[in-house]
Design a protein around this motif. Structure first.
Motif, mmCIF file in Angstrom:
data_model
loop_
_atom_site.group_PDB
_atom_site.id
_atom_site.type_symbol
_atom_site.label_atom_id
_atom_site.label_comp_id
_atom_site.label_asym_id
_atom_site.label_seq_id
_atom_site.Cartn_x
_atom_site.Cartn_y
_atom_site.Cartn_z
ATOM 1 N N MET A 71 1.798 8.490 7.151
ATOM 2 C CA MET A 71 2.871 8.018 6.267
ATOM 3 C C MET A 71 2.894 6.556 6.194
ATOM 4 S SD MET A 71 3.636 10.918 4.742
ATOM 5 C CE MET A 71 5.178 10.675 3.871
ATOM 6 N N LEU A 72 2.252 6.010 7.208
ATOM 7 C CA LEU A 72 2.290 4.608 7.216
ATOM 8 C C LEU A 72 1.391 3.875 5.889
ATOM 9 C CD1 LEU A 72 3.211 1.779 8.460
ATOM 10 C CD2 LEU A 72 1.097 2.049 9.934
ATOM 11 N N ARG A 73 0.334 4.597 5.832
ATOM 12 C CA ARG A 73 -0.501 4.154 4.618
ATOM 13 C C ARG A 73 -0.022 4.191 3.366
ATOM 14 N NH1 ARG A 73 -6.176 6.801 5.337
ATOM 15 N NH2 ARG A 73 -6.981 5.394 3.773
ATOM 16 N N SER A 74 0.737 5.213 3.123
ATOM 17 C CA SER A 74 1.691 5.207 1.764
ATOM 18 C C SER A 74 2.499 4.178 1.569
ATOM 19 C CB SER A 74 2.250 6.757 1.964
ATOM 20 O OG SER A 74 1.373 7.943 1.865
ATOM 21 N N LEU A 75 3.285 3.929 2.737
ATOM 22 C CA LEU A 75 4.345 2.879 2.695
ATOM 23 C C LEU A 75 3.635 1.712 2.458
ATOM 24 C CD1 LEU A 75 7.302 1.746 3.329
ATOM 25 C CD2 LEU A 75 6.391 1.485 5.576
ATOM 26 N N LEU A 76 2.628 1.343 3.153
ATOM 27 C CA LEU A 76 1.905 0.092 2.934
ATOM 28 C C LEU A 76 1.246 -0.035 1.465
ATOM 29 C CD1 LEU A 76 0.125 -0.305 6.155
ATOM 30 C CD2 LEU A 76 2.286 -1.399 5.662
ATOM 31 N N ILE A 77 0.743 0.904 0.929
ATOM 32 C CA ILE A 77 0.085 0.871 -0.334
ATOM 33 C C ILE A 77 1.453 0.643 -1.425
ATOM 34 C CG2 ILE A 77 0.054 3.323 -1.063
ATOM 35 C CD1 ILE A 77 -2.916 0.679 -1.266
ATOM 36 N N GLY A 78 2.393 1.241 -0.950
ATOM 37 C CA GLY A 78 3.611 0.944 -1.841
ATOM 38 C C GLY A 78 3.898 -0.461 -1.967
ATOM 39 N N LEU A 79 3.866 -1.279 -0.995
ATOM 40 C CA LEU A 79 3.858 -2.502 -0.874
ATOM 41 C C LEU A 79 3.036 -3.381 -1.513
ATOM 42 C CD1 LEU A 79 4.942 -3.218 3.054
ATOM 43 C CD2 LEU A 79 6.426 -2.797 1.165
ATOM 44 N N VAL A 80 1.816 -2.854 -1.466
ATOM 45 C CA VAL A 80 0.929 -3.510 -2.177
ATOM 46 C C VAL A 80 1.108 -3.642 -3.930
ATOM 47 C CG1 VAL A 80 -1.550 -3.301 -3.065
ATOM 48 C CG2 VAL A 80 -1.084 -3.478 -0.545
ATOM 49 N N ALA A 81 1.378 -2.264 -4.386
ATOM 50 C CA ALA A 81 1.990 -1.997 -5.732
ATOM 51 C C ALA A 81 2.912 -2.751 -6.239
ATOM 52 C CB ALA A 81 1.934 -0.526 -5.774
ATOM 53 N N GLN A 117 3.487 -5.656 -5.781
ATOM 54 C CA GLN A 117 3.026 -7.045 -6.085
ATOM 55 C C GLN A 117 1.774 -7.007 -7.024
ATOM 56 O OE1 GLN A 117 5.416 -8.787 -4.371
ATOM 57 N NE2 GLN A 117 5.694 -6.920 -3.451
ATOM 58 N N ARG A 118 1.087 -5.984 -7.291
ATOM 59 C CA ARG A 118 0.017 -5.961 -8.342
ATOM 60 C C ARG A 118 -0.067 -4.315 -8.620
ATOM 61 N NH1 ARG A 118 0.635 -10.478 -8.190
ATOM 62 N NH2 ARG A 118 -0.751 -12.159 -8.140
ATOM 63 N N GLY A 119 0.292 -4.044 -9.776
ATOM 64 C CA GLY A 119 0.392 -2.750 -10.053
ATOM 65 C C GLY A 119 -0.957 -1.860 -10.285
ATOM 66 N N ALA A 168 7.519 0.284 -14.020
ATOM 67 C CA ALA A 168 6.965 1.704 -14.279
ATOM 68 C C ALA A 168 5.894 1.975 -14.058
ATOM 69 C CB ALA A 168 7.325 1.772 -15.726
ATOM 70 N N VAL A 169 4.871 1.000 -14.139
ATOM 71 C CA VAL A 169 3.436 0.885 -13.682
ATOM 72 C C VAL A 169 3.368 0.991 -12.209
ATOM 73 C CG1 VAL A 169 1.340 -0.580 -13.670
ATOM 74 C CG2 VAL A 169 2.733 -0.392 -15.753
ATOM 75 N N ARG A 170 3.966 0.076 -11.436
ATOM 76 C CA ARG A 170 4.178 0.110 -9.949
ATOM 77 C C ARG A 170 4.286 1.391 -9.680
ATOM 78 N NH1 ARG A 170 4.128 -4.892 -11.857
ATOM 79 N NH2 ARG A 170 3.586 -6.523 -10.529
ATOM 80 N N GLY A 171 5.526 1.807 -10.198
ATOM 81 C CA GLY A 171 5.809 3.328 -9.560
ATOM 82 C C GLY A 171 4.942 4.273 -9.988
ATOM 83 N N VAL A 172 4.216 4.283 -10.835
ATOM 84 C CA VAL A 172 3.126 5.398 -11.120
ATOM 85 C C VAL A 172 2.063 5.310 -10.131
ATOM 86 C CG1 VAL A 172 1.706 6.265 -12.763
ATOM 87 C CG2 VAL A 172 3.867 5.969 -13.227
ATOM 88 N N THR A 173 1.416 3.966 -10.179
ATOM 89 C CA THR A 173 0.367 3.726 -9.333
ATOM 90 C C THR A 173 0.490 3.838 -7.783
ATOM 91 O OG1 THR A 173 0.659 1.347 -9.185
ATOM 92 C CG2 THR A 173 -0.822 2.311 -11.064
ATOM 93 N N ALA A 174 1.870 3.522 -7.278
ATOM 94 C CA ALA A 174 2.183 3.657 -6.157
ATOM 95 C C ALA A 174 2.231 5.267 -5.629
ATOM 96 C CB ALA A 174 3.539 2.877 -6.028
ATOM 97 N N VAL A 177 6.456 4.956 -3.917
ATOM 98 C CA VAL A 177 7.419 4.357 -5.132
ATOM 99 C C VAL A 177 8.658 3.638 -4.797
ATOM 100 C CG1 VAL A 177 8.899 4.921 -6.867
ATOM 101 C CG2 VAL A 177 6.730 6.234 -6.342
ATOM 102 N N ILE A 178 9.341 3.798 -3.608
ATOM 103 C CA ILE A 178 10.305 3.394 -3.096
ATOM 104 C C ILE A 178 10.076 1.627 -2.661
ATOM 105 C CG2 ILE A 178 12.371 3.087 -1.220
ATOM 106 C CD1 ILE A 178 12.439 6.143 -1.676
ATOM 107 N N ALA A 179 8.745 1.916 -1.735
ATOM 108 C CA ALA A 179 8.338 0.478 -1.173
ATOM 109 C C ALA A 179 8.017 -0.472 -2.410
ATOM 110 C CB ALA A 179 7.265 0.826 -0.259
ATOM 111 N N ALA A 180 7.368 0.265 -3.313
ATOM 112 C CA ALA A 180 6.759 -0.671 -4.620
ATOM 113 C C ALA A 180 7.831 -1.152 -5.463
ATOM 114 C CB ALA A 180 5.960 0.484 -5.440
ATOM 115 N N ILE A 181 9.030 -0.309 -5.656
ATOM 116 C CA ILE A 181 10.162 -0.837 -6.394
ATOM 117 C C ILE A 181 10.801 -2.017 -5.639
ATOM 118 C CG2 ILE A 181 12.262 -0.254 -7.713
ATOM 119 C CD1 ILE A 181 9.307 0.782 -8.900
ATOM 120 N N VAL A 182 11.229 -1.546 -4.412
ATOM 121 C CA VAL A 182 11.924 -2.547 -3.598
ATOM 122 C C VAL A 182 11.333 -3.898 -3.312
ATOM 123 C CG1 VAL A 182 12.963 -2.755 -1.417
ATOM 124 C CG2 VAL A 182 13.462 -0.693 -2.903
#
Length: 157
Positions: free
Chosen positions: A1-11, A13-15, A76-82, A103-108
């Motif tokens: 689940m760590l990778r999911s969190l981290l890819i959300g952080l990436v999203a 910044q860049r969707g 929205a784009v960040r949420g979908v790709t995340a 998604v939460i990580a991306a938006i926040v």
């Protein structure tokens, strides 16, 4: 689940970057092509397309007219790709949770990421800070989605 969190952080910044690094990971076999449409990422044309869209986003970010990442369509784009990348990087039985975490990580993270970028732009300018941010985001995304690639590169040194 760590990778999911981290890819959300990436999203955040860049969707589009999560899709590009996921396509690379899928083509390399580091991530199984199990999600809907993910088998398309094995196709070199589709994989190149994701990279081209990510590069276009990065280039557009350097323009004075570029909207903030926190505008509704950007979020929205960040949420979908995340969600998609977060699900793909999560264990099979935890994909929904992986998508939600991403998604939460991306938006926040979009908000403090924007604030930090604006602060840096005052000192170093839009283009320079954009290139630095691109390098950090793309490099991090590649490492998150492709850990075997990174470990292979570090063993060579």
């Amino acid at each position: 689940m760590l990778r999911s969190l981290l890819i959300g952080l990436v999203a955040g910044q860049r969707g589009i970057t999560p899709l590009a690094v996921l396509a690379t990971a899928t083509r390399r076999g580091e991530v199984a092509a199990e999600l809907p449409l993910q088998t398309l990422m094995v196709n070199p044309v589709i994989a190149a397309g994701t990279a081209a869209f990510a590069a276009a986003e990065m280039a557009g970010d350097k323009m004075k007219t570029a909207p903030d990442r926190t505008v509704p369509i950007g979020l929205a784009v960040r949420g979908v790709t995340a969600a998609y990348a977060g699900a793909a990087l999560a264990p099979r039985d935890r994909r929904v949770a992986g998508a939600g975490i991403a998604v939460i990580a991306a938006i926040v993270s979009a908000y403090p990421g924007l604030a930090l970028r604006k602060w840096a732009m005052k000192r170093y300018g839009q283009t320079a800070t954009g290139f630095v941010e691109d390098a950090i985001v793309f490099g991090s995304g590649l490492a998150i989605a492709n850990p075997k690639l990174v470990s292979a590169l570090t063993r060579r040194e």
